[in-house]
Design an enzyme around this catalytic site. Sequence first.
Site: not given
Length: 235
Positions: A22, A39, A132
């Site tokens: 966020d 973003h 991963l």
Amino acid sequence: MAESNKAPLVDERLSHIAFIMDGNGRWASKKMMPRTFGHKHGAENFKKIVQYCGDIGIKIVTVYAFSTENWGRPQNEVDTIMNLLSEYLDTCEREMEEHNIRYRFIGDMSVLTPELQRKIAYVEEISKDKDLLLNVALNYGSRAEIVNAFNKIVKSGKTEITEADISDALYTAHCPDPDMIVRTGGDIRLSNFLLWQAQYSELYFTDVLWPDLSKENINEIVQEFYNRKRKYGKV
Ligand code: FPP
């Protein structure tokens, strides 16, 4: 798996970390730039943070990339995030080799464009033997996930269900619950993210905005995790 020349800082107690990424919009506004700029930098930082988590020995990373509610944002912002996702998917094949990443996308993919769905299916398939595990929550909402799980169970004909039945019917059935959930950007809530899976997760909230989250911040988060006493309801 962390490369052998990099000493892992974490052990099996912290195998799964999840992030609510966020603060991209505020990060951009502080720089007098449009939210979409935030973003773009958020997406760059996401790659850096995932790699670093792998380097220090974390085995599973889950990120909240796009919620079911995020469709309500201005169209140009939604388009930017979807374009970033598309560009990101194009880099996954190389990233997978360089950083040993196995991709899983969790959420309802059926509303994404056929092109995005095809790219997602492809990277999931080609990376399935890597170590991963990266879960990218996309068009994800935890309550919808739980409802979907219940419907799957109902369809299977079961009349009595266990907690394990529910866990096994969630999008995250392939991995253990997160040991720690981290939210950047200053808000102190889970926002419909991993509500079932968060049962005993340690929660960590920081004012740092997602594009600014650094490796040093991750080290602090790891340190904090090991300072917590996980009692699982016992004394
Ligand atoms: C929250 O910041 C962030 C999002 C809703 C989108 C997260 C997207 C990315 C990190 C980039 C794309 C991801 C991938 C996987 C390529 P916010 O916009 O709510 O920030 P604000 O609270 O400051 O407005």
